[in-house]
Design an enzyme around this catalytic site. Structure first.
Site, PDB file in Angstrom:
ATOM      1  N   ASN A 152       0.804  -1.231   0.000  1.00 24.22           N
ATOM      2  CA  ASN A 152       0.000   0.000   0.000  1.00 24.22           C
ATOM      3  C   ASN A 152       0.835   1.279   0.000  1.00 24.22           C
ATOM      4  O   ASN A 152       0.446   2.265  -0.616  1.00 24.22           O
ATOM      5  CB  ASN A 152      -1.022  -0.019   1.143  1.00 24.22           C
ATOM      6  CG  ASN A 152      -0.388  -0.134   2.500  1.00 24.22           C
ATOM      7  OD1 ASN A 152       0.658  -0.764   2.648  1.00 24.22           O
ATOM      8  ND2 ASN A 152      -0.995   0.456   3.491  1.00 24.22           N
ATOM      9  N   GLU A 250       4.172  -5.143  12.459  1.00 25.61           N
ATOM     10  CA  GLU A 250       3.230  -4.033  12.277  1.00 25.61           C
ATOM     11  C   GLU A 250       2.101  -4.566  11.398  1.00 25.61           C
ATOM     12  O   GLU A 250       2.289  -4.821  10.206  1.00 25.61           O
ATOM     13  CB  GLU A 250       3.935  -2.842  11.632  1.00 25.61           C
ATOM     14  CG  GLU A 250       5.038  -2.298  12.543  1.00 25.61           C
ATOM     15  CD  GLU A 250       5.777  -1.088  11.985  1.00 25.61           C
ATOM     16  OE1 GLU A 250       5.663  -0.812  10.783  1.00 25.61           O
ATOM     17  OE2 GLU A 250       6.479  -0.420  12.763  1.00 25.61           O
ATOM     18  N   CYS A 284      -3.139   1.230   6.472  1.00 29.47           N
ATOM     19  CA  CYS A 284      -3.362   0.454   7.700  1.00 29.47           C
ATOM     20  C   CYS A 284      -3.998   1.304   8.785  1.00 29.47           C
ATOM     21  O   CYS A 284      -4.740   0.809   9.616  1.00 29.47           O
ATOM     22  CB  CYS A 284      -2.044  -0.120   8.190  1.00 29.47           C
ATOM     23  SG  CYS A 284      -0.796   1.144   8.447  1.00 29.47           S
ATOM     24  N   GLU A 463       8.249   0.791  16.612  1.00 30.50           N
ATOM     25  CA  GLU A 463       9.402   1.351  15.902  1.00 30.50           C
ATOM     26  C   GLU A 463       9.225   2.864  15.864  1.00 30.50           C
ATOM     27  O   GLU A 463       8.165   3.378  16.185  1.00 30.50           O
ATOM     28  CB  GLU A 463       9.514   0.747  14.495  1.00 30.50           C
ATOM     29  CG  GLU A 463       9.775  -0.766  14.532  1.00 30.50           C
ATOM     30  CD  GLU A 463      10.229  -1.341  13.192  1.00 30.50           C
ATOM     31  OE1 GLU A 463      10.982  -0.678  12.474  1.00 30.50           O
ATOM     32  OE2 GLU A 463       9.812  -2.475  12.873  1.00 30.50           O
TER      33      GLU A 463
HETATM   34  P1  NAD Z   1       0.233  -9.610   3.407  1.00 30.93           P
HETATM   35  O1  NAD Z   1       0.350 -10.064   4.818  1.00 30.93           O
HETATM   36  O2  NAD Z   1      -0.561 -10.425   2.478  1.00 30.93           O
HETATM   37  O3  NAD Z   1       1.674  -9.477   2.740  1.00 30.93           O
HETATM   38  C1  NAD Z   1       2.684  -8.674   3.321  1.00 30.93           C
HETATM   39  C2  NAD Z   1       4.031  -9.177   2.854  1.00 30.93           C
HETATM   40  O4  NAD Z   1       4.240 -10.491   3.369  1.00 30.93           O
HETATM   41  C3  NAD Z   1       4.160  -9.286   1.332  1.00 30.93           C
HETATM   42  O5  NAD Z   1       5.456  -8.907   0.953  1.00 30.93           O
HETATM   43  C4  NAD Z   1       3.949 -10.763   1.094  1.00 30.93           C
HETATM   44  O6  NAD Z   1       4.565 -11.214  -0.084  1.00 30.93           O
HETATM   45  C5  NAD Z   1       4.617 -11.350   2.318  1.00 30.93           C
HETATM   46  N1  NAD Z   1       4.209 -12.707   2.679  1.00 30.93           N
HETATM   47  C6  NAD Z   1       3.013 -13.307   2.460  1.00 30.93           C
HETATM   48  N2  NAD Z   1       3.041 -14.564   2.941  1.00 30.93           N
HETATM   49  C7  NAD Z   1       4.256 -14.757   3.485  1.00 30.93           C
HETATM   50  C8  NAD Z   1       4.888 -15.835   4.160  1.00 30.93           C
HETATM   51  N3  NAD Z   1       4.262 -17.007   4.373  1.00 30.93           N
HETATM   52  N4  NAD Z   1       6.137 -15.680   4.587  1.00 30.93           N
HETATM   53  C9  NAD Z   1       6.791 -14.510   4.405  1.00 30.93           C
HETATM   54  N5  NAD Z   1       6.259 -13.458   3.769  1.00 30.93           N
HETATM   55  C10 NAD Z   1       4.996 -13.568   3.325  1.00 30.93           C
HETATM   56  O7  NAD Z   1      -0.308  -8.115   3.472  1.00 30.93           O
HETATM   57  P2  NAD Z   1      -0.650  -7.169   2.247  1.00 30.93           P
HETATM   58  O8  NAD Z   1      -1.928  -7.626   1.651  1.00 30.93           O
HETATM   59  O9  NAD Z   1       0.542  -7.020   1.391  1.00 30.93           O
HETATM   60  O10 NAD Z   1      -0.858  -5.762   2.991  1.00 30.93           O
HETATM   61  C11 NAD Z   1      -2.064  -5.366   3.571  1.00 30.93           C
HETATM   62  C12 NAD Z   1      -2.016  -5.614   5.063  1.00 30.93           C
HETATM   63  O11 NAD Z   1      -0.918  -4.921   5.636  1.00 30.93           O
HETATM   64  C13 NAD Z   1      -3.247  -5.058   5.767  1.00 30.93           C
HETATM   65  O12 NAD Z   1      -3.651  -5.972   6.746  1.00 30.93           O
HETATM   66  C14 NAD Z   1      -2.737  -3.786   6.432  1.00 30.93           C
HETATM   67  O13 NAD Z   1      -3.445  -3.355   7.568  1.00 30.93           O
HETATM   68  C15 NAD Z   1      -1.340  -4.187   6.776  1.00 30.93           C
HETATM   69  N6  NAD Z   1      -0.493  -3.008   6.982  1.00 30.93           N
HETATM   70  C16 NAD Z   1      -0.090  -2.717   8.252  1.00 30.93           C
HETATM   71  C17 NAD Z   1       0.691  -1.579   8.475  1.00 30.93           C
HETATM   72  C18 NAD Z   1       1.157  -1.193   9.851  1.00 30.93           C
HETATM   73  O14 NAD Z   1       2.044  -0.361   9.951  1.00 30.93           O
HETATM   74  N7  NAD Z   1       0.622  -1.771  10.910  1.00 30.93           N
HETATM   75  C19 NAD Z   1       1.046  -0.763   7.396  1.00 30.93           C
HETATM   76  C20 NAD Z   1       0.595  -1.102   6.126  1.00 30.93           C
HETATM   77  C21 NAD Z   1      -0.158  -2.250   5.924  1.00 30.93           C
END
Ligand code: NAD
Length: 482
Positions: A152, A250, A284, A463
């Site tokens: 995002n 996060e 997020c 962080e």
């Molecule tokens: P996601 O969890 O699907 O993927 C995040 C990352 O993890 C990607 O790079 C993905 O390729 C990787 N990944 C997926 N499966 C994995 C595994 N088994 N092992 C290692 N890596 C793996 O999330 P998304 O759809 O990319 O992002 C949206 C989510 O992120 C939402 O839930 C949002 O709230 C959250 N988010 C949180 C913050 C925060 O600061 N708290 C900030 C931005 C987004």
């Protein structure tokens, strides 16, 4: 632009090619090379070796100078980064120009300044023989850090981790989301130009379930910093527990806003418009639940509806555009499924709820309408689960206690916004929010020195500022008997 992993200072191809498609048109942007298992291992080994090389023996001042050059390198190529980020995500230039790219550079500058100015602790202590002892702490890098992030805010969120990790003297292996890999790929060129030694910064590209999982399971990673969904965060925590590695998580949110009748309505509407619809709701920290005090409920709903209907969906580079598409077809399916679930749960659709009519050239993009609901029960899934789209539910409340209880009634605890002009209430309610970041009369106002992270299922750890130093360094206490 060739999109492939960056290992030990060079770009490396692989046989397996996958496509990056435009969220705006659905058309091919470019193919990219998926990192092989062997390349993931090479990246970790390069990062490990770099700890023992030139990087490992640099003074803090030398590292800081290099990080300033990285920040300058991003700023010098501002337009290239802007174009790449908007191509990848479909977000409007007007948004990325003010948030994503400047913060990408700032993340290196701020953490270079933080490490430069941090003082070591020292304690004098008495000893039975009267000579005394002196304790002082030494901050050391943790080692090789695995950095994994979402799609995002790709440049902003990855550099938020890479900046402090490098400032503290670590080396990194970065796995960006498979949806958005362009700016992380460009960062390799910036690192080389800034004089970052080979192996300090590495990327591995590909799907999370394969390349990401291979990385987090690698025994030579010393710590993992992850931003993404709560479900993947649980998998990261599981992998990190093998070998007892530290993990900073996060994660997702279902963030509330509370709007009191004594708010400044113009500010509350402007802030809520941004918190619900910015980046097509894919933030997020974004608001998906809005609680409004009953006397102003109807007016608030009507004004937010007017604002939502005035949003201009379109191409990223069009200066009129205020909202882009969702990141992918699969994410659009997920969001549209929640739109249907809201109807099934008895929601009144105030505006939106479907797919907008777009110009012919944009028809293949992942467009959804900005959407507002009222009338759902608090236990309906569109109110309890994170949707990550341009939508919110608005519910009325009658008392302060009721509003706090509804806002806190969530397994998530990332962020909240409270809108009131009553200073006592602002402190009283703001402090009771069960979240990592509680905003009063604002949203997304970030000072990088402050702690950032989530309560409950929104994450583990903080962080930002010296909190980042706590995660990215290992402390050794030296105790000298005088
Ligand atoms: P996601 O969890 O699907 O993927 C995040 C990352 O993890 C990607 O790079 C993905 O390729 C990787 N990944 C997926 N499966 C994995 C595994 N088994 N092992 C290692 N890596 C793996 O999330 P998304 O759809 O990319 O992002 C949206 C989510 O992120 C939402 O839930 C949002 O709230 C959250 N988010 C949180 C913050 C925060 O600061 N708290 C900030 C931005 C987004």
């Amino acid at each position: 632009m060739k999109v492939s992993s960056f290992i030990n200072g060079v770009y490396v191809d692989s046989e397996e090619q996958r496509n990056i498609t435009s969220p705006v048109t659905g058309k091919l942007i470019t193919p990219y090379s998926v990192a092989t298992d062997a390349q993931v291992d090479e990246a970790v080994q390069a990062a490990k070796a770099a700890l023992k090389g030139e990087w490992g023996s640099m003074s803090i001042q030398q590292r800081v100078e290099i990080l300033y050059k990285v920040a300058d390198g991003i700023s010098a190529r501002f337009d290239d980064f802007l174009e790449a980020e908007c191509l990848d995500t479909g977000k409007p230039y007007s948004l990325a120009r003010h948030i994503d790219i400047p913060r990408g550079a700032a993340n290196f500058r701020v953490f270079a300044d933080t490490i430069k100015n941090v003082a070591d602790e020292a304690f004098h202590m008495p000893t039975p023989d009267g000579t005394g002892a002196l304790n002082y702490t030494i901050r050391k890098p943790k080692g090789v850090i695995g950095v994994i992030g979402p799609w995002n805010l790709p440049l902003l969120l990855m550099t938020w981790k890479i900046g402090p990790a490098l400032a503290c003297g670590n080396t990194v292996v970065v796995k960006p989301s498979e949806e958005t890999q362009l700016t992380m790929t460009m960062l390799g060129e910036v690192m080389n130009a800034a004089g970052v030694p080979k192996g300090v910064f590495n990327t591995v590209l590909g799907p999370g379930s394969r390349v990401g999982d291979k990385l987090i399971s690698h025994p030579d990673l010393d710590a993992i910093t992850f931003t993404g969904s709560t479900a993947t965060g649980e998998r990261v925590a599981e992998a990190a527990s093998v070998g007892l590695r530290d993990a900073s998580l996060e994660l997702g949110g279902k963030n509330p806003a509370i709007v009191f009748a004594d708010c400044d309505m113009d500010k509350a509407i402007e802030g809520t418009m941004r918190s619900v619809f910015a980046n097509c709701g894919q933030v997020c920290l974004g608001t998906e639940r809005v609680y409004v005090e009953r006397p102003i409920f109807d007016e608030f709903v009507a004004r937010l509806k007017t604002g939502a209907e005035a949003l201009k969906l379109g191409k990223a580079e069009d200066p009129e555009t205020t909202m882009g598409p969702l990141i992918s077809a699969s994410h659009r399916d997920k969001v549209l499924d929640y739109y249907q679930q809201a109807v099934d749960a008895g929601a009144t659709v105030i505006t939106g709820g479907g797919v907008p009519e777009m110009a012919e050239e944009l028809k293949g993009g992942n467009w959804v309408e900005p959407t507002i609901w009222t009338g759902m029960a608090e236990d309906a899934t569109p109110i309890t689960e994170e949707i990550f789209g341009p939508c919110c539910h608005i519910a009325p409340f009658d008392t302060e206690d009721e509003a706090i209880e509804m806002a806190n009634n969530s397994p998530y605890g990332l962020a909240s916004s409270v809108w009131t002009e009553n200073a006592s209430r602002a402190h009283r309610v703001g402090g009771q929010m069960e979240v990592g970041i509680s905003w009063i009369n604002s949203w997304f106002l970030r000072d990088l020195r402050t702690p950032f992270g989530g309560a409950k299922q929104s994450g583990i750890g903080r962080e930002g500022g010296h909190y980042s130093l706590e995660f990215y360094t290992e402390l050794t206490n030296v105790c000298i008997k005088l």
